[in-house]
Design a protein around this motif. Structure first.
Motif, PDB file in Angstrom:
ATOM      1  N   LYS A  22       4.090  -4.315   5.218  1.00  0.00           N
ATOM      2  CA  LYS A  22       4.882  -5.495   5.089  1.00  0.00           C
ATOM      3  C   LYS A  22       5.897  -5.094   3.955  1.00  0.00           C
ATOM      4  N   SER A  23       7.174  -5.840   4.467  1.00  0.00           N
ATOM      5  CA  SER A  23       7.997  -5.885   3.513  1.00  0.00           C
ATOM      6  C   SER A  23       7.686  -6.190   2.006  1.00  0.00           C
ATOM      7  N   GLY A  24       8.286  -5.173   1.158  1.00  0.00           N
ATOM      8  CA  GLY A  24       7.763  -5.229  -0.053  1.00  0.00           C
ATOM      9  C   GLY A  24       6.644  -4.589  -0.801  1.00  0.00           C
ATOM     10  N   ASP A  25       5.626  -4.095   0.342  1.00  0.00           N
ATOM     11  CA  ASP A  25       4.705  -3.261  -0.085  1.00  0.00           C
ATOM     12  C   ASP A  25       4.914  -1.977  -0.422  1.00  0.00           C
ATOM     13  N   CYS A  26       4.107  -1.400  -1.663  1.00  0.00           N
ATOM     14  CA  CYS A  26       4.547  -0.096  -2.273  1.00  0.00           C
ATOM     15  C   CYS A  26       3.717   1.035  -1.802  1.00  0.00           C
ATOM     16  N   MET A  27       3.860   2.120  -1.576  1.00  0.00           N
ATOM     17  CA  MET A  27       3.086   3.123  -0.904  1.00  0.00           C
ATOM     18  C   MET A  27       2.991   4.408  -1.521  1.00  0.00           C
ATOM     19  N   ASP A  28       1.894   5.274  -1.325  1.00  0.00           N
ATOM     20  CA  ASP A  28       1.966   6.607  -1.880  1.00  0.00           C
ATOM     21  C   ASP A  28       1.991   7.454  -0.439  1.00  0.00           C
ATOM     22  N   HIS A  35      -1.455  13.354   7.947  1.00  0.00           N
ATOM     23  CA  HIS A  35      -0.996  12.532   8.980  1.00  0.00           C
ATOM     24  C   HIS A  35       0.182  11.746   8.550  1.00  0.00           C
ATOM     25  N   SER A  36       1.506  12.252   9.227  1.00  0.00           N
ATOM     26  CA  SER A  36       2.927  11.528   8.915  1.00  0.00           C
ATOM     27  C   SER A  36       2.953  10.253   8.915  1.00  0.00           C
ATOM     28  N   ARG A  37       2.160   9.565   9.758  1.00  0.00           N
ATOM     29  CA  ARG A  37       2.414   8.109   9.956  1.00  0.00           C
ATOM     30  C   ARG A  37       1.448   7.213   9.046  1.00  0.00           C
ATOM     31  N   LEU A  38       0.731   7.835   8.341  1.00  0.00           N
ATOM     32  CA  LEU A  38      -0.218   7.042   7.385  1.00  0.00           C
ATOM     33  C   LEU A  38       0.157   7.188   6.067  1.00  0.00           C
ATOM     34  N   VAL A  39       0.031   5.796   5.209  1.00  0.00           N
ATOM     35  CA  VAL A  39       0.349   5.995   3.806  1.00  0.00           C
ATOM     36  C   VAL A  39      -0.851   5.208   3.123  1.00  0.00           C
ATOM     37  N   VAL A  40      -0.733   5.135   1.802  1.00  0.00           N
ATOM     38  CA  VAL A  40      -1.569   4.510   1.027  1.00  0.00           C
ATOM     39  C   VAL A  40      -0.907   3.317   0.293  1.00  0.00           C
ATOM     40  N   ARG A  41      -1.323   2.125   0.595  1.00  0.00           N
ATOM     41  CA  ARG A  41      -0.694   1.046   0.198  1.00  0.00           C
ATOM     42  C   ARG A  41      -1.275   1.008  -1.348  1.00  0.00           C
ATOM     43  N   VAL A  42      -0.362   0.908  -2.447  1.00  0.00           N
ATOM     44  CA  VAL A  42      -0.850   0.745  -3.711  1.00  0.00           C
ATOM     45  C   VAL A  42      -0.248  -0.449  -4.221  1.00  0.00           C
ATOM     46  N   PRO A  43      -0.753  -0.861  -5.473  1.00  0.00           N
ATOM     47  CA  PRO A  43       0.038  -2.038  -6.052  1.00  0.00           C
ATOM     48  C   PRO A  43       1.289  -1.512  -6.744  1.00  0.00           C
ATOM     49  N   CYS A  44       2.053  -2.418  -6.868  1.00  0.00           N
ATOM     50  CA  CYS A  44       3.618  -2.118  -7.039  1.00  0.00           C
ATOM     51  C   CYS A  44       3.552  -2.161  -8.750  1.00  0.00           C
ATOM     52  N   THR A  45       2.644  -2.435  -9.271  1.00  0.00           N
ATOM     53  CA  THR A  45       2.798  -2.450 -10.749  1.00  0.00           C
ATOM     54  C   THR A  45       2.636  -1.120 -11.456  1.00  0.00           C
ATOM     55  N   GLY A  46       1.950  -0.112 -10.574  1.00  0.00           N
ATOM     56  CA  GLY A  46       1.870   1.285 -11.141  1.00  0.00           C
ATOM     57  C   GLY A  46       2.802   2.197 -10.568  1.00  0.00           C
ATOM     58  N   SER A  47       2.470   3.432 -10.572  1.00  0.00           N
ATOM     59  CA  SER A  47       3.644   4.390  -9.949  1.00  0.00           C
ATOM     60  C   SER A  47       3.358   4.633  -8.440  1.00  0.00           C
ATOM     61  N   TYR A  48       4.295   4.629  -7.638  1.00  0.00           N
ATOM     62  CA  TYR A  48       4.317   4.554  -6.190  1.00  0.00           C
ATOM     63  C   TYR A  48       5.422   5.583  -5.692  1.00  0.00           C
ATOM     64  N   ASP A  49       5.197   6.088  -4.316  1.00  0.00           N
ATOM     65  CA  ASP A  49       6.294   7.078  -3.806  1.00  0.00           C
ATOM     66  C   ASP A  49       7.671   6.323  -3.185  1.00  0.00           C
ATOM     67  N   GLY A  50       7.207   4.921  -2.799  1.00  0.00           N
ATOM     68  CA  GLY A  50       8.165   4.570  -2.002  1.00  0.00           C
ATOM     69  C   GLY A  50       7.703   2.967  -1.769  1.00  0.00           C
ATOM     70  N   ARG A  51       8.662   1.912  -1.358  1.00  0.00           N
ATOM     71  CA  ARG A  51       8.482   0.731  -0.999  1.00  0.00           C
ATOM     72  C   ARG A  51       9.001   0.389   0.434  1.00  0.00           C
ATOM     73  N   PHE A  52       8.257  -0.368   1.076  1.00  0.00           N
ATOM     74  CA  PHE A  52       8.844  -0.903   2.266  1.00  0.00           C
ATOM     75  C   PHE A  52       9.849  -1.894   2.090  1.00  0.00           C
ATOM     76  N   LEU A  53      10.808  -1.916   2.920  1.00  0.00           N
ATOM     77  CA  LEU A  53      12.103  -2.757   3.098  1.00  0.00           C
ATOM     78  C   LEU A  53      12.017  -3.646   4.105  1.00  0.00           C
TER      79      LEU A  53
END
Length: 109
Positions: A22-28, A35-53
């Motif tokens: 979902k828009s605003g989710d953060c991910m590692d 698997h390139s189409r899977l990510v880990v949804r993580v809290p945006c309060t810590g470190s993360y690799d990207g954010r869904f726009l």
């Protein structure tokens, strides 16, 4: 007793397909599943690799690999002002769902 030094997340809810974000989710990006189409949804309060726009629906039949990528490029440019990464539906996903999807995200670092 061993205590984890990093956050621990429930894999059943944290590992998601990029098109389920979902828009605003953060991910590692590293799920440990290779698997390139899977990510880990993580809290945006810590470190993360990207954010869904955002996500865009790509209508019509599957247009072929290059045209699908071009359509995703154009759709995500409107979301991010041209500064994003993105994924798009494979031919199988497009056919199974009756439409394609472009998922747009920014990368940190």
């Amino acid at each position: 007793m061993i205590r984890p030094t990093e956050r621990t997340l429930d894999a059943g809810t944290a590992v998601i397909a990029t098109y389920d974000a979902k828009s605003g989710d953060c991910m590692d990006f590293n799920t440990g599943l290779r698997h390139s189409r899977l990510v880990v949804r993580v809290p945006c309060t810590g470190s993360y690799d990207g954010r869904f726009l955002g996500r865009h629906t790509l209508t019509g039949g599957y247009p072929g690999d290059e045209a699908a990528e071009d359509r995703a490029d154009k759709a995500c440019a409107t979301t991010s002002g041209g500064r994003s990464w993105h994924t798009w539906s494979t031919e199988r996903e497009w056919t199974d769902n009756g439409e394609g999807r472009a998922t747009c995200y920014s990368v940190t670092g």
